[in-house]
Each structure stands twice: as structure tokens, then as C-alpha cells.
Motif scaffolding. Structure first.
Motif, PDB file in Angstrom:
ATOM      1  N   ILE A 194      10.823  -9.170  30.812  1.00 52.65           N
ATOM      2  CA  ILE A 194      12.222  -9.394  30.446  1.00 52.65           C
ATOM      3  C   ILE A 194      13.037  -8.099  30.537  1.00 52.65           C
ATOM      4  N   ASN A 195      12.410  -7.028  31.058  1.00 54.30           N
ATOM      5  CA  ASN A 195      13.074  -5.713  31.065  1.00 54.30           C
ATOM      6  C   ASN A 195      13.612  -5.377  29.688  1.00 54.30           C
ATOM      7  N   PRO A 196      12.738  -5.335  28.699  1.00 56.34           N
ATOM      8  CA  PRO A 196      13.217  -5.191  27.318  1.00 56.34           C
ATOM      9  C   PRO A 196      13.831  -3.817  27.081  1.00 56.34           C
ATOM     10  N   ARG A 197      14.691  -3.778  26.074  1.00 59.17           N
ATOM     11  CA  ARG A 197      15.265  -2.495  25.672  1.00 59.17           C
ATOM     12  C   ARG A 197      14.290  -1.733  24.792  1.00 59.17           C
ATOM     13  N   LEU A 198      13.320  -2.465  24.263  1.00 61.09           N
ATOM     14  CA  LEU A 198      12.354  -1.879  23.334  1.00 61.09           C
ATOM     15  C   LEU A 198      11.082  -2.719  23.419  1.00 61.09           C
ATOM     16  N   ARG A 242      -3.535  -7.757  28.818  1.00 63.84           N
ATOM     17  CA  ARG A 242      -2.636  -7.231  29.853  1.00 63.84           C
ATOM     18  C   ARG A 242      -1.628  -8.294  30.294  1.00 63.84           C
ATOM     19  N   ILE A 243      -2.044  -9.573  30.235  1.00 68.72           N
ATOM     20  CA  ILE A 243      -1.078 -10.655  30.493  1.00 68.72           C
ATOM     21  C   ILE A 243       0.030 -10.599  29.435  1.00 68.72           C
ATOM     22  N   GLY A 244      -0.392 -10.419  28.179  1.00 70.40           N
ATOM     23  CA  GLY A 244       0.579 -10.331  27.087  1.00 70.40           C
ATOM     24  C   GLY A 244       1.555  -9.175  27.292  1.00 70.40           C
ATOM     25  N   LEU A 245       1.022  -8.055  27.770  1.00 68.29           N
ATOM     26  CA  LEU A 245       1.857  -6.880  28.021  1.00 68.29           C
ATOM     27  C   LEU A 245       2.840  -7.155  29.160  1.00 68.29           C
ATOM     28  N   ALA A 246       2.350  -7.802  30.230  1.00 62.72           N
ATOM     29  CA  ALA A 246       3.232  -8.134  31.367  1.00 62.72           C
ATOM     30  C   ALA A 246       4.330  -9.085  30.913  1.00 62.72           C
ATOM     31  N   ARG A 247       3.979 -10.049  30.047  1.00 60.40           N
ATOM     32  CA  ARG A 247       4.970 -11.018  29.580  1.00 60.40           C
ATOM     33  C   ARG A 247       6.049 -10.322  28.731  1.00 60.40           C
ATOM     34  N   ALA A 248       5.627  -9.314  27.984  1.00 61.95           N
ATOM     35  CA  ALA A 248       6.604  -8.579  27.173  1.00 61.95           C
ATOM     36  C   ALA A 248       7.516  -7.725  28.045  1.00 61.95           C
ATOM     37  N   MET A 249       6.951  -7.206  29.155  1.00 58.36           N
ATOM     38  CA  MET A 249       7.723  -6.274  29.985  1.00 58.36           C
ATOM     39  C   MET A 249       8.636  -6.967  30.978  1.00 58.36           C
ATOM     40  N   GLN A 255      18.336 -12.544  21.270  1.00 58.57           N
ATOM     41  CA  GLN A 255      19.313 -11.768  22.038  1.00 58.57           C
ATOM     42  C   GLN A 255      19.100 -10.256  21.906  1.00 58.57           C
ATOM     43  N   ARG A 256      18.015  -9.877  21.268  1.00 53.32           N
ATOM     44  CA  ARG A 256      17.804  -8.438  21.062  1.00 53.32           C
ATOM     45  C   ARG A 256      17.167  -7.752  22.263  1.00 53.32           C
ATOM     46  N   ASP A 257      16.644  -8.551  23.209  1.00 55.53           N
ATOM     47  CA  ASP A 257      15.962  -7.991  24.385  1.00 55.53           C
ATOM     48  C   ASP A 257      14.832  -7.056  23.976  1.00 55.53           C
ATOM     49  N   ILE A 258      13.991  -7.553  23.075  1.00 61.85           N
ATOM     50  CA  ILE A 258      12.857  -6.774  22.610  1.00 61.85           C
ATOM     51  C   ILE A 258      11.574  -7.497  23.014  1.00 61.85           C
ATOM     52  N   GLY A 259      10.680  -6.789  23.679  1.00 61.53           N
ATOM     53  CA  GLY A 259       9.400  -7.377  24.087  1.00 61.53           C
ATOM     54  C   GLY A 259       8.353  -7.130  23.022  1.00 61.53           C
ATOM     55  N   MET A 260       7.525  -8.143  22.743  1.00 67.08           N
ATOM     56  CA  MET A 260       6.505  -7.973  21.697  1.00 67.08           C
ATOM     57  C   MET A 260       5.116  -8.315  22.207  1.00 67.08           C
ATOM     58  N   VAL A 261       4.132  -7.524  21.788  1.00 66.51           N
ATOM     59  CA  VAL A 261       2.729  -7.818  22.082  1.00 66.51           C
ATOM     60  C   VAL A 261       1.993  -7.861  20.753  1.00 66.51           C
ATOM     61  N   PHE A 262       1.225  -8.922  20.549  1.00 70.69           N
ATOM     62  CA  PHE A 262       0.548  -9.117  19.265  1.00 70.69           C
ATOM     63  C   PHE A 262      -0.954  -8.894  19.406  1.00 70.69           C
ATOM     64  N   GLN A 263      -1.598  -8.894  18.256  1.00 68.17           N
ATOM     65  CA  GLN A 263      -3.053  -8.773  18.219  1.00 68.17           C
ATOM     66  C   GLN A 263      -3.733  -9.951  18.924  1.00 68.17           C
ATOM     67  N   ASP A 264      -3.268 -11.172  18.605  1.00 66.65           N
ATOM     68  CA  ASP A 264      -3.786 -12.355  19.314  1.00 66.65           C
ATOM     69  C   ASP A 264      -3.167 -12.358  20.685  1.00 66.65           C
ATOM     70  N   TYR A 265      -3.943 -12.750  21.675  1.00 72.90           N
ATOM     71  CA  TYR A 265      -3.431 -12.645  23.042  1.00 72.90           C
ATOM     72  C   TYR A 265      -2.276 -13.603  23.275  1.00 72.90           C
ATOM     73  N   ALA A 266      -2.307 -14.769  22.576  1.00 75.46           N
ATOM     74  CA  ALA A 266      -1.199 -15.723  22.682  1.00 75.46           C
ATOM     75  C   ALA A 266      -0.902 -16.114  24.128  1.00 75.46           C
ATOM     76  N   VAL A 267      -1.940 -16.231  24.971  1.00 78.16           N
ATOM     77  CA  VAL A 267      -1.717 -16.748  26.323  1.00 78.16           C
ATOM     78  C   VAL A 267      -1.934 -18.258  26.303  1.00 78.16           C
ATOM     79  N   PHE A 268      -1.253 -18.934  27.207  1.00 81.23           N
ATOM     80  CA  PHE A 268      -1.432 -20.388  27.330  1.00 81.23           C
ATOM     81  C   PHE A 268      -2.567 -20.642  28.307  1.00 81.23           C
ATOM     82  N   PRO A 269      -3.667 -21.244  27.834  1.00 83.76           N
ATOM     83  CA  PRO A 269      -4.861 -21.367  28.685  1.00 83.76           C
ATOM     84  C   PRO A 269      -4.650 -22.273  29.896  1.00 83.76           C
ATOM     85  N   HIS A 270      -3.728 -23.243  29.783  1.00 82.63           N
ATOM     86  CA  HIS A 270      -3.544 -24.211  30.874  1.00 82.63           C
ATOM     87  C   HIS A 270      -2.522 -23.721  31.902  1.00 82.63           C
TER      88      HIS A 270
END
Ligand SMILES: Nc1ncnc2c1ncn2[C@@H]1O[C@H](COP(=O)(O)OP(=O)(O)O)[C@@H](O)[C@H]1O
Ligand SMILES: [Mg+2]
Length: 351
Positions: free
Chosen positions: A151-155, A142-149, A75-90
């Protein structure tokens, strides 16, 4: 009042180890704020506490005036991007980004608009239907960045997002991340151990060491006016003068003296070289012998053995004529404004 405020944060692991030890900082709306420090200094621990993945042992974090302690991570509305891309390949690029909206019960029509917007922002608009498996590391991040953004995060929190990329791509993508951040105007905390990356990308940098803050400032302040020896050595390079008569004579000639200074140091790019009999033309001189010459294209590093220790002199735009041979006698020129002094506990004293 600042947008994000961390007050006296401490995090203890085990019986006595403090991963964070009295960390206080604040981040403004729209600011690109970087945590910079060596591996193990507590950057990820601080980021995880802000995201809500771990609790602080003591201290407080407020976002936009409200205490985060009582707000669960989702519920914090915080977007996160990690070192690992963490994309779902399928999943397609679109579905990977839409995934961030799933738990939020966003209506389908809105999902389409928001994912499309996020993909445009990271310049993946044309690739929405592709599978990530065939895409480059930079595109996956960049997919990871889009996924973080999306949600219109507050941070936005980014933990070494470029570490898995090769050097050239890292530089390209850091410019992009900075541009995107300025465009979407979301306060961002970015973690890196790479000082050049931090200087290039940040509005302000917080240098950390062993769970504590060494200095917070603009890139210019951190590099140009380091407040501790740790900051001066971690961000950029430093020549440390050997104590003794040669150093004292040099400081005397420059009119510099700090009672109690434990260390005098100077940045390589603030030194210059002249012939062995140079009078210094206003700078102090140290006689020396070249022991190494390293040509790096836009600069050269000349290592010189002097009575005040080994010094590296950085020369800009070295032409053919600037080459120095090992064994050559030279003078190292030390301008009045170049030396910095530090006390025994590492605090900046002067210079
Ligand atoms: N869950 C944990 N249990 C015990 N020690 C931890 C844990 N997480 C991190 N640490 C320790 O805390 C210190 C800071 O870690 P971290 O915040 O990951 O550093 P950084 O991100 O700056 O490299 C390190 O010494 C690390 O080993
Ligand atoms: Mg880390």
C-alpha cells in the motif's frame, strides 16, 4: 520537525490501570525504531494507538505534521505486520498481497505492478502463484510483510513478527527485514521483547517498562550507557555487588565513590580472571572461589563466589586452557571503568 511525534500519550484500562503513562517519542523519516520491553509493558497498546485501533486516554500523535486523532485507521496509510501470519490459505501468494489494495480501488494494471514489486522486495517473486499453506513460517511472514508494504504506507508497524519462528530462522529473517526496510526507506516501528533482536535490527531503541519510557537511544547507547538499572538489567546481564566492606575497599582502590549510590553493578564481559595472588595489574581484585563453569563455544561464563557477592565473569574465545574447576581459588579483576552505580530509584549515577 520529526516525522512521527507521540506527545505525552496515556492509555487507561479500567478504573485505574495505566497501560501507557506519559509516553513521548519521535521517529525520523526512514528510521528503524524499536519498542523493547517485557511482556505487558504497553508496546502493543502504543502500536495500536498509532495505527488507530484504539484511542489514547490523553496525549497526541502526529504523522508528517498532521494530527492523527481525526484520521480513521483505514485512512492513515499505515502498514502492519503481526505475530500471527494472518495469510489466507485459499488465496495465492499474489492474491494475499493484492488483498491489501482491495479497499483502495487501485486499477488492475497497477495492482499487478505493485504486488510484483512487493513480492520481489521480500524475495517471493517466483512464488506468486503458490498457495501459502505449503510454505514455511518464514515465507508466510514475508507474505505479511509484502502485504503491509504494497500500500506504499507512510509508516510500517511490526508487532513481534518473528515470535512464532524458530531461533535460526528468526535471526535470518531479522537481517532480511532490516535490509528490506533500508531499501524501501519507510519509517518503521518494530516491537519486540527480545533484546538481542532489538540491538541487531534498530537504528534506535526505546526501552519501555510499566507503561513508561526508560531510555531512548542507539543500540550502542542502550547497551553501553544504560541510564537506569532496569535498562542495564533488561538489555544484557548485570552482576550486582553485595554492599559491605569488600565492595567499599574495591571502590576505594579504584578511586570511585558516589554518595547516595544504592547499587553498584558490573557487566560480566568487563571482568577478568587471574590467579589467586594477582595484584590486579591496575584493576581492583576480589578474591574468590569458582562455583560453576559454563562453556558456550564462543564464550564461557565463570561463576565466582567473592566477599562482594556472586559474580559471573564472561571470558571470550575460551580455549581448553581457560577451563576453571569448581573450588578453584581465583582473583576477579575489576577495571576502573567497569562499575556502574544507580540511585535508590534506579537512575544511573555514574561509572
Ligand atoms: N483491552 C484491554 N483491556 C484491559 N487491559 C488491557 C487491554 N489491552 C491491554 N491491556 C493491558 O495493558 C497492559 C499492556 O498491554 P500490551 O500493550 O499488550 O503489552 P505488551 O505488548 O508490551 O506485551 C497489559 O497489562 C495488558 O494486560
Ligand atoms: Mg504485545
Amino acid at each position: 520537525m520529526s516525522y512521527l511525534v507521540v506527545t505525552d500519550a496515556a492509555k487507561q484500562f479500567g478504573p485505574s490501570f495505566m497501560a501507557l503513562n506519559g509516553v513521548s517519542l519521535s521517529v525520523e523519516r526512514g528510521e528503524f525504531f524499536t519498542l523493547l520491553g517485557p511482556s505487558g509493558c504497553g508496546k502493543t497498546t502504543l502500536l495500536r494507538a498509532i495505527a488507530g485501533f484504539n484511542d489514547l486516554t490523553s496525549g497526541e500523535i502526529t504523522l508528517d505534521g498532521s494530527n492523527l486523532r481525526v484520521v480513521p485507521p483505514h485512512q492513515r496509510d499505515i502498514g502492519m505486520v503481526f505475530q500471527d501470519y494472518a495469510v489466507f490459505p485459499h488465496l495465492s501468494v499474489f492474491d494475499n498481497v493484492a488483498f491489501g489494495l482491495k479497499p483502495r480501488k487501485v486499477p488492475a494494471a497497477q495492482i499487478k505492478t505493485r504486488v510484483t514489486q512487493a513480492l520481489e522486495a521480500v524475495r517471493l517473486g517466483a512464488m506468486a502463484e503458490r498457495l501459502p499453506a505449503a510454505m514455511s513460517g518464514g515465507q508466510q511472514q514475508r507474505i505479511g510483510l509484502a502485504r503491509a508494504m504494497v500500500i506504499n504506507p507512510r509508516l510500517l508497524l511490526m508487532d513481534e513478527p518473528l515470535s512464532n519462528l524458530d531461533a535460526k530462522l528468526r535471526i535470518e529473517l531479522r537481517e532480511e527485514i532490516r535490509d528490506i526496510q533500508k531499501q524501501v526507506d519507510i519509517a518503521t516501528i518494530y516491537v519486540t521483547h527480545d533484546q538481542e533482536e532489538a540491538l541487531a535490527i534498530s537504528d534506535r531503541i526505546c526501552v519501555m517498562n510499566s507503561g513508561k519510557i526508560e531510555q531512548i537511544g542507539t543500540p550502542q547507547e542502550i547497551y553501553g550507557n544504560p541510564q537506569t538499572r532496569f535498562v542495564a538489567e533488561f538489555v544484557g546481564t548485570l552482576n550486582i555487588f553485595q554492599p559491605g566492606a569488600a565492595l567499599d575497599a574495591m571502590l576505594g582502590k579504584l578511586g570511585l565513590a558516589h554518595a547516595g549510590a544504592a547499587t553498584w553493578a558490573v557487566r560480566p564481559e568487563h571482568l577478568d580472571l587471574a590467579g589467586p595472588d594477582s595484584d590486579g595489574n591496575g584493576s581492583a581484585t576480589l578474591p574468590g572461589t569458582v562455583s560453576k563453569y559454563t562453556y558456550l563455544g564462543r564464550e564461557a561464563h565463570v561463576q565466582v563466589e567473592t566477599p562482594a557477592g556472586r559474580l559471573v565473569v564472561q571470558l571470550p574465545n575460551p580455549g581448553m586452557a581457560a577451563t576453571r574447576e569448581a573450588g578453584e581459588a581465583v582473583s576477579v579483576l575489576v577495571p576502573r571503568t567497569a562499575p556502574m552505580s544507580f540511585s535508590a530509584n534506579g537512575a544511573r549515577m555514574g561509572g
